[in-house]
Design an enzyme around this catalytic site. Structure first.
Site, PDB file in Angstrom:
ATOM      1  N   ARG A 175      11.593  -6.198   4.809  1.00 12.85           N
ATOM      2  CA  ARG A 175      11.296  -4.787   4.527  1.00 12.85           C
ATOM      3  C   ARG A 175      12.216  -3.848   5.317  1.00 12.85           C
ATOM      4  O   ARG A 175      12.542  -4.103   6.483  1.00 12.85           O
ATOM      5  CB  ARG A 175       9.842  -4.495   4.907  1.00 12.85           C
ATOM      6  CG  ARG A 175       9.476  -3.038   4.767  1.00 12.85           C
ATOM      7  CD  ARG A 175       8.009  -2.825   4.689  1.00 12.85           C
ATOM      8  NE  ARG A 175       7.351  -2.964   5.976  1.00 12.85           N
ATOM      9  CZ  ARG A 175       6.072  -2.693   6.162  1.00 12.85           C
ATOM     10  NH1 ARG A 175       5.318  -2.309   5.150  1.00 12.85           N
ATOM     11  NH2 ARG A 175       5.531  -2.837   7.343  1.00 12.85           N
ATOM     12  N   ARG A 196      11.243  -2.139  10.916  1.00 18.04           N
ATOM     13  CA  ARG A 196      10.203  -1.739  11.866  1.00 18.04           C
ATOM     14  C   ARG A 196      10.020  -2.780  12.963  1.00 18.04           C
ATOM     15  O   ARG A 196      10.137  -3.966  12.703  1.00 18.04           O
ATOM     16  CB  ARG A 196       8.879  -1.535  11.116  1.00 18.04           C
ATOM     17  CG  ARG A 196       8.815  -0.173  10.474  1.00 18.04           C
ATOM     18  CD  ARG A 196       7.646  -0.006   9.562  1.00 18.04           C
ATOM     19  NE  ARG A 196       6.399  -0.598  10.035  1.00 18.04           N
ATOM     20  CZ  ARG A 196       5.264  -0.534   9.340  1.00 18.04           C
ATOM     21  NH1 ARG A 196       5.232   0.079   8.169  1.00 18.04           N
ATOM     22  NH2 ARG A 196       4.164  -1.100   9.806  1.00 18.04           N
ATOM     23  N   ARG A 225      -0.682  -9.129  13.075  1.00 19.02           N
ATOM     24  CA  ARG A 225      -1.235  -8.137  12.150  1.00 19.02           C
ATOM     25  C   ARG A 225      -2.122  -8.805  11.099  1.00 19.02           C
ATOM     26  O   ARG A 225      -3.158  -8.246  10.711  1.00 19.02           O
ATOM     27  CB  ARG A 225      -0.099  -7.370  11.462  1.00 19.02           C
ATOM     28  CG  ARG A 225       0.525  -6.342  12.394  1.00 19.02           C
ATOM     29  CD  ARG A 225       1.914  -5.987  11.981  1.00 19.02           C
ATOM     30  NE  ARG A 225       1.989  -5.211  10.758  1.00 19.02           N
ATOM     31  CZ  ARG A 225       3.101  -5.106  10.021  1.00 19.02           C
ATOM     32  NH1 ARG A 225       4.195  -5.737  10.380  1.00 19.02           N
ATOM     33  NH2 ARG A 225       3.104  -4.371   8.944  1.00 19.02           N
ATOM     34  N   ARG A 237      -9.608   0.953   8.426  1.00 15.46           N
ATOM     35  CA  ARG A 237      -9.193  -0.418   8.715  1.00 15.46           C
ATOM     36  C   ARG A 237     -10.263  -1.187   9.453  1.00 15.46           C
ATOM     37  O   ARG A 237     -10.061  -2.352   9.791  1.00 15.46           O
ATOM     38  CB  ARG A 237      -7.969  -0.373   9.608  1.00 15.46           C
ATOM     39  CG  ARG A 237      -6.654  -0.698   8.938  1.00 15.46           C
ATOM     40  CD  ARG A 237      -5.584  -0.423   9.975  1.00 15.46           C
ATOM     41  NE  ARG A 237      -4.373  -1.125   9.758  1.00 15.46           N
ATOM     42  CZ  ARG A 237      -3.327  -0.620   9.094  1.00 15.46           C
ATOM     43  NH1 ARG A 237      -3.399   0.547   8.520  1.00 15.46           N
ATOM     44  NH2 ARG A 237      -2.224  -1.307   9.007  1.00 15.46           N
ATOM     45  N   LYS A 277       0.819  -1.224   0.000  1.00 14.19           N
ATOM     46  CA  LYS A 277       0.000   0.000   0.000  1.00 14.19           C
ATOM     47  C   LYS A 277       0.850   1.270   0.000  1.00 14.19           C
ATOM     48  O   LYS A 277       0.642   2.164  -0.807  1.00 14.19           O
ATOM     49  CB  LYS A 277      -0.874   0.085   1.273  1.00 14.19           C
ATOM     50  CG  LYS A 277      -1.862  -1.016   1.479  1.00 14.19           C
ATOM     51  CD  LYS A 277      -2.718  -0.737   2.707  1.00 14.19           C
ATOM     52  CE  LYS A 277      -2.003  -0.747   4.043  1.00 14.19           C
ATOM     53  NZ  LYS A 277      -1.641  -2.055   4.573  1.00 14.19           N
TER      54      LYS A 277
HETATM   55  P1  ADP Z   1       0.821  -2.127   7.893  1.00 13.81           P
HETATM   56  O1  ADP Z   1       2.116  -2.266   7.193  1.00 13.81           O
HETATM   57  O2  ADP Z   1       0.561  -3.190   8.905  1.00 13.81           O
HETATM   58  O3  ADP Z   1      -0.328  -1.892   6.962  1.00 13.81           O
HETATM   59  P2  ADP Z   1       0.816   0.651   8.871  1.00 13.81           P
HETATM   60  O4  ADP Z   1       2.134   1.263   8.652  1.00 13.81           O
HETATM   61  O5  ADP Z   1      -0.291   1.076   7.963  1.00 13.81           O
HETATM   62  O6  ADP Z   1       1.001  -0.924   8.885  1.00 13.81           O
HETATM   63  O7  ADP Z   1       0.334   0.912  10.394  1.00 13.81           O
HETATM   64  C1  ADP Z   1       1.173   0.617  11.485  1.00 13.81           C
HETATM   65  C2  ADP Z   1       0.366   0.542  12.772  1.00 13.81           C
HETATM   66  O8  ADP Z   1      -0.274   1.816  13.027  1.00 13.81           O
HETATM   67  C3  ADP Z   1      -0.775  -0.472  12.773  1.00 13.81           C
HETATM   68  O9  ADP Z   1      -0.350  -1.771  13.113  1.00 13.81           O
HETATM   69  C4  ADP Z   1      -1.709   0.141  13.834  1.00 13.81           C
HETATM   70  O10 ADP Z   1      -1.260  -0.129  15.156  1.00 13.81           O
HETATM   71  C5  ADP Z   1      -1.574   1.636  13.586  1.00 13.81           C
HETATM   72  N1  ADP Z   1      -2.588   2.115  12.609  1.00 13.81           N
HETATM   73  C6  ADP Z   1      -2.352   2.682  11.402  1.00 13.81           C
HETATM   74  N2  ADP Z   1      -3.507   2.978  10.780  1.00 13.81           N
HETATM   75  C7  ADP Z   1      -4.506   2.577  11.605  1.00 13.81           C
HETATM   76  C8  ADP Z   1      -5.926   2.580  11.533  1.00 13.81           C
HETATM   77  N3  ADP Z   1      -6.577   3.072  10.464  1.00 13.81           N
HETATM   78  N4  ADP Z   1      -6.621   2.079  12.579  1.00 13.81           N
HETATM   79  C9  ADP Z   1      -6.016   1.598  13.663  1.00 13.81           C
HETATM   80  N5  ADP Z   1      -4.681   1.534  13.797  1.00 13.81           N
HETATM   81  C10 ADP Z   1      -3.918   2.026  12.789  1.00 13.81           C
END
Ligand code: ADP
Length: 211
Positions: free
Chosen positions: A121, A154, A165, A87, A13
């Site tokens: 990553r 990360r 996740r 989400r 994404k």
């Molecule tokens: P991923 O690579 O898992 O898609 P992101 O970088 O988008 O991860 O998000 C990292 C973390 O930030 C998530 O695991 C969550 O804890 C928090 N987070 C980000 N966006 C949201 C959201 N829309 N709702 C709830 N938590 C979020």
């Protein structure tokens, strides 16, 4: 254009959204990046939400929606590529109250590819650019091509956190797909082969958005 990029963790994404910025001329908003910025700056909010991010669980809807609103309201007239939000179906309903969206891109990626991708990553500490030590390595090991910033892994890219996740995605996030499908806003993109050049996927997404 108001675009949402949706998909499981590790579906690319962030990578695709940041590359679409130049093609479409609209800003990229990533709630994951906004969360990491609060944590990095050690703000009171950052201290409150760090536990969710490091364990791979979701920040509560009300809290993440507030974080998003602060950033999104400034961009409403320009359009946006929103990534990482919504989400949950609750968040999708909150977003409807803030603005309408034109299209939701749904990235379909098998779990095996996700685990492999997240385990290798890397991200730039300074600008947030994403690399992959196997499939998208930087020109100089450990350094960002754009600004020479240090690359890091990360905390939520550890194997146990990746599994958590994926579980959270299946339970809380997958219902968002039906929410948007029933509104005829969803464009499915198949992204099963990790060796495909990201630029090709970006072209495919740009084409789907314009259809
Ligand atoms: P991923 O690579 O898992 O898609 P992101 O970088 O988008 O991860 O998000 C990292 C973390 O930030 C998530 O695991 C969550 O804890 C928090 N987070 C980000 N966006 C949201 C959201 N829309 N709702 C709830 N938590 C979020």
């Amino acid at each position: 254009m108001k675009i949402v990029i949706f998909g499981p963790p590790g579906s690319g994404k962030g990578t695709y959204a940041s590359r679409l910025v130049n093609k479409l001329g609209v800003p990229h908003i990533s709630t994951g990046d906004l969360v990491r910025e609060e944590i990095r700056n050690k703000t009171p909010l950052g201290k409150q939400i760090e536990k969710y991010s490091s364990s791979g669980t979701l920040v509560p809807d009300a809290v993440i929606t507030d974080i998003l609103k602060k950033r999104l309201t400034a961009e409403l007239s320009k359009g946006f590529i929103l990534e990482g939000y919504p989400r949950t179906v609750g968040q999708a309903k909150e977003l409807e109250k803030i603005t309408k969206v034109d299209v939701v891109v749904n990235l379909n990626v098998p779990d095996s590819v996700i685990v492999d991708r997240l385990s290798s990553r890397l991200q730039c500490k300074t600008c947030g650019a994403i690399y992959n030590s196997k499939t998208m390595p930087p020109k100089v090991a450990g350094k960002c091509d754009k600004d020479g910033g240090e690359l890091f892994r990360r905390v939520d890219d550890q194997p146990e956190v990746i599994q958590e996740r994926l579980k959270v995605y299946q339970q809380a996030s997958e219902p968002v797909i039906d929410f948007y499908r029933s509104k005829h806003l969803l464009k499915d993109i198949r992204n099963e082969d990790p060796s495909v050049d990201p630029e090709k996927v970006v072209d495919q997404i740009a084409k789907a958005i314009k259809q």
